[in-house]
Design an enzyme around this catalytic site. Structure first.
Site, mmCIF file in Angstrom:
data_model
loop_
_atom_site.group_PDB
_atom_site.id
_atom_site.type_symbol
_atom_site.label_atom_id
_atom_site.label_comp_id
_atom_site.label_asym_id
_atom_site.label_seq_id
_atom_site.Cartn_x
_atom_site.Cartn_y
_atom_site.Cartn_z
ATOM 1 N N ASP A 107 18.580 42.064 56.555
ATOM 2 C CA ASP A 107 18.728 41.373 57.829
ATOM 3 C C ASP A 107 18.793 42.431 58.924
ATOM 4 O O ASP A 107 19.577 43.375 58.824
ATOM 5 C CB ASP A 107 20.035 40.556 57.814
ATOM 6 C CG ASP A 107 19.876 39.201 58.479
ATOM 7 O OD1 ASP A 107 19.417 39.179 59.628
ATOM 8 O OD2 ASP A 107 20.219 38.182 57.850
ATOM 9 N N ASP B 258 17.159 38.837 63.070
ATOM 10 C CA ASP B 258 18.138 37.918 63.641
ATOM 11 C C ASP B 258 17.906 37.702 65.142
ATOM 12 O O ASP B 258 17.761 38.677 65.887
ATOM 13 C CB ASP B 258 19.534 38.533 63.430
ATOM 14 C CG ASP B 258 20.650 37.585 63.772
ATOM 15 O OD1 ASP B 258 20.832 36.602 63.042
ATOM 16 O OD2 ASP B 258 21.360 37.837 64.773
ATOM 17 N N GLU C 17 13.724 35.108 63.263
ATOM 18 C CA GLU C 17 14.438 33.887 63.644
ATOM 19 C C GLU C 17 14.153 33.589 65.118
ATOM 20 O O GLU C 17 14.431 34.430 65.977
ATOM 21 C CB GLU C 17 15.941 34.081 63.436
ATOM 22 C CG GLU C 17 16.702 32.805 63.664
ATOM 23 C CD GLU C 17 18.202 33.020 63.755
ATOM 24 O OE1 GLU C 17 18.942 32.086 63.437
ATOM 25 O OE2 GLU C 17 18.647 34.117 64.160
ATOM 26 N N HIS D 22 22.389 29.905 55.618
ATOM 27 C CA HIS D 22 23.826 30.022 55.844
ATOM 28 C C HIS D 22 24.268 29.460 57.191
ATOM 29 O O HIS D 22 25.449 29.492 57.507
ATOM 30 C CB HIS D 22 24.214 31.500 55.759
ATOM 31 C CG HIS D 22 23.545 32.290 56.849
ATOM 32 N ND1 HIS D 22 22.187 32.490 56.885
ATOM 33 C CD2 HIS D 22 24.042 32.887 57.954
ATOM 34 C CE1 HIS D 22 21.876 33.186 57.963
ATOM 35 N NE2 HIS D 22 22.987 33.435 58.633
ATOM 36 N N ASP D 23 23.320 28.976 58.006
ATOM 37 C CA ASP D 23 23.673 28.483 59.339
ATOM 38 C C ASP D 23 23.710 26.966 59.448
ATOM 39 O O ASP D 23 23.921 26.438 60.541
ATOM 40 C CB ASP D 23 22.669 29.015 60.373
ATOM 41 C CG ASP D 23 22.905 30.482 60.683
ATOM 42 O OD1 ASP D 23 24.042 30.963 60.488
ATOM 43 O OD2 ASP D 23 21.951 31.152 61.121
HETATM 44 C C1 NOJ Z 1 21.796 33.980 63.521
HETATM 45 C C2 NOJ Z 1 22.488 34.188 62.212
HETATM 46 O O1 NOJ Z 1 21.762 33.573 61.187
HETATM 47 C C3 NOJ Z 1 23.870 33.644 62.370
HETATM 48 O O2 NOJ Z 1 24.550 33.544 61.156
HETATM 49 C C4 NOJ Z 1 24.610 34.519 63.353
HETATM 50 O O3 NOJ Z 1 25.882 33.988 63.601
HETATM 51 C C5 NOJ Z 1 23.852 34.627 64.676
HETATM 52 N N1 NOJ Z 1 22.439 34.801 64.508
HETATM 53 C C6 NOJ Z 1 24.348 35.792 65.475
HETATM 54 O O4 NOJ Z 1 23.976 36.987 64.855
#
Ligand code: NOJ
Length: 548
Positions: free
Chosen positions: A99, A200, A253, A326-327
């Site tokens: 990541d 990210d 992302e 995970h989000d």
């Molecule tokens: C996206 C990540 O997937 C998430 O878990 C994180 O809290 C935010 N970006 C900030 O880095």
């Protein structure tokens, strides 16, 4: 270096390290645990692993607040464990993706500590603004996680920007020295042998010049930094000065991205800036842009999301396919049905695995893990969750968190029905979903009819079917509110995927041009009976037919 685009034949597994497997008994998942489970990961038929951050971090955002980019956190086993894992993964033919979190660092990173003291060359590594005579904040942007996007720093006597938590100050990517740091980070890991990066919130790295106030109150500020003016330039620099020297993959992302916009980044050319984007449309079938604005599940929205990405990237760019990470809460609890766990877990698997693109499977998804639903808001850990609608009465907050919290999908992987779900011999760092007694890897392994075995079969089939890689996506029955039907069609092969999203028996009639009695039923979660050129679909039934 020539890009072979090897990722087009790959399926990835995502590890969120804290909750995957503890190997040393301290209650926290780690790389020793990953090493123990490499054979399991390989047995799924996947080709690579994406690791959520493994770097040293104070853990304010579970690792997305990095305090050293060139090391591995001691709680995960440090660099020796990482190297062992990397060797073990590569020996099994598994790629490893890291990541890359460079929109922000932790406030405990040395750069920030020096920047707040104005020690060069770090003085302008972050986005600092003086106090205004009128006492107002530098602008009206909100943070995604904690109140306003500005935090006063007593040491420097200035505000710093944090689009996420207070402990996650944003880097000033307009500073060429910061971009050189990113290039150093990329090269460091690529030299070590990693195979690519998941980037990210990468579309936030270039803020609009002058950081102007936002005009639109909703999601205040995002349009002032998402897809900012220098984004393409910076991504091109990362490619030229680092990525292009390696045959690696980049998956970015991208919040609020459309397929049209995505093409600017991923259209296949020798110099495309990125390889794939992580879009959020497929996560918005039961909410409005964010899980925190829930709406009733709409199959139309889900179908539209998948169909439009499939069609608009066709022949021009490659999709990244996912249903969980995970989000977001667990997909089975959102788009499927806990009551019909077995059927809906399988249906969801086939629903996305036969589309064109590179599928990602999030740890636990392959065994049909469901949402963790605590009975008090006090039990939540996640920084995004706990600051959301803090003012609401507790029962309303709890209802919202049950629906939206990322913590629902962050509980430890359920390996067995033994103590602590076989995740740790110590005290787990986080709660374990009490349903581990029934839902766990060992039980899934033992049952030939399980979701886990279905995933293995689906992955292996996907690899054998040329139409899935090279065919063209076509959707059928677009207006149906019960079925999602699509086909991957190629000259000599057609793959028809029929998914029922209904909890009742519904009659399905094959689309024109398809005679089910002539197809080979290669994957199913119920029987194979036909009724004319169709069948009575059971709750959450799925069938995959191949026509050759
Ligand atoms: C996206 C990540 O997937 C998430 O878990 C994180 O809290 C935010 N970006 C900030 O880095």
């Amino acid at each position: 270096m020539k890009r072979t685009r090897w990722y087009k034949d790959a399926v990835f597994y995502q590890i969120w390290p804290r909750s995957f497997k503890d190997g040393n008994g301290d209650g926290m998942g780690d790389l020793y645990g990953v090493c123990e489970k490499l054979d399991y990961i390989k047995s799924l038929g996947v080709d690579g692993i994406w690791f959520s951050p493994l770097y040293p971090s104070p853990g304010a955002d579970c690792g997305y607040d990095i305090s050293n980019y060139m090391d591995i956190a001691p709680e995960f086993g440090g660099m020796p464990a990482f190297q062992k894992m990397l060797e073990g993964a590569h020996a099994r033919g598994l790629k490893v993706i890291m990541d890359l979190v460079v929109n922000h660092t932790s406030d405990e990173h040395e750069w920030f500590q020096k920047s707040r003291r104005r020690i060069d060359p770090y003085t302008d590594y972050y986005i600092w603004r003086p106090a205004r005579p009128d006492g107002k904040l530098p602008n009206n942007w909100d943070s995604m996680f904690e109140g306003k996007a500005w935090q006063w720093d007593e040491v420097r006597q200035e505000y710093y920007l944090h689009l996420f938590a207070i402990k996650q100050p944003d880097l000033n990517m307009d500073n060429p020295l910061v971009r050189q740091e990113v290039i150093r980070i990329l090269r460091f890991w690529l030299e070590m042998g990693v195979d690519g990066f998941r980037e990210d919130v990468i579309t936030f790295i270039s803020k609009q010049d002058g950081l102007p106030d936002a005009m639109i109150p909703a999601m205040r500020g995002i349009f002032r930094y998402n897809f900012g003016p220098h984004l393409h330039e910076y991504l091109q620099q990362f490619r030229r000065e680092a990525l292009d020297d390696y045959d690696c993959v980049t998956i970015a992302e991208c919040a609020l991205i459309t397929p049209e916009k995505a093409l600017e980044f991923v259209e296949e050319k020798d110099d495309s800036e990125l390889d794939m984007v992580i879009q959020f449309d497929c996560m918005s079938a039961d909410c409005l842009f964010t899980d925190y604005v829930p709406m009733p599940f709409s199959l139309h929205r889900l179908k539209n999301a998948f169909s439009s990405w499939q069609k608009k990237l066709e022949g021009r760019a490659w999709n990244m396919l996912y249903l969980e990470n995970h989000d977001h809460p667990r997909v089975l609890s959102r788009y499927g049905s806990e009551r019909f766990r077995l059927a809906s877990g399988k249906m969801l698997c086939a629903m996305y695995l036969f589309q064109k693109g590179t599928p990602f499977i999030y740890q636990g998804q392959e065994i049909g893990m469901t949402n963790w639903l605590p009975d008090s808001v006090e039990l939540y850990e996640d920084v995004q969750t706990i600051h959301h609608r803090e003012h609401l009465p507790e029962d309303q907050r709890l209802r919202l968190y049950h629906r939206a919290s990322r913590d629902s999908a962050r509980t430890p992987v359920q390996w067995s029905a033994e103590k602590n779900a076989g995740f740790t011999t110590g005290t787990p760092w986080f709660f374990i979903n009490p349903n581990y007694l029934e839902i766990n890897v060992a039980a899934e392994e033992a049952n030939p009819d399980s979701i886990l075995h279905f995933y293995r079969k689906a992955i292996s089939l996907r690899k054998q079917l040329k139409a899935v890689r090279d065919g063209v996506y076509r959707d059928y029955d677009l207006l149906s509110g019960r079925f999602y039907v699509y086909a991957m069609e190629e000259k000599l092969q057609r793959v028809l995927v029929i998914c029922s999203f209904s909890s009742r028996v519904q009659h399905f009639k094959a689309p024109k041009g398809y005679d089910l009695s002539k197809g080979r039923l290669v994957l199913k979660n119920y029987g194979d009976r036909l009724d004319g050129n169709g069948f009575h679909a059971m709750p959450y039934e799925v069938r995959v037919y191949v026509f050759e």
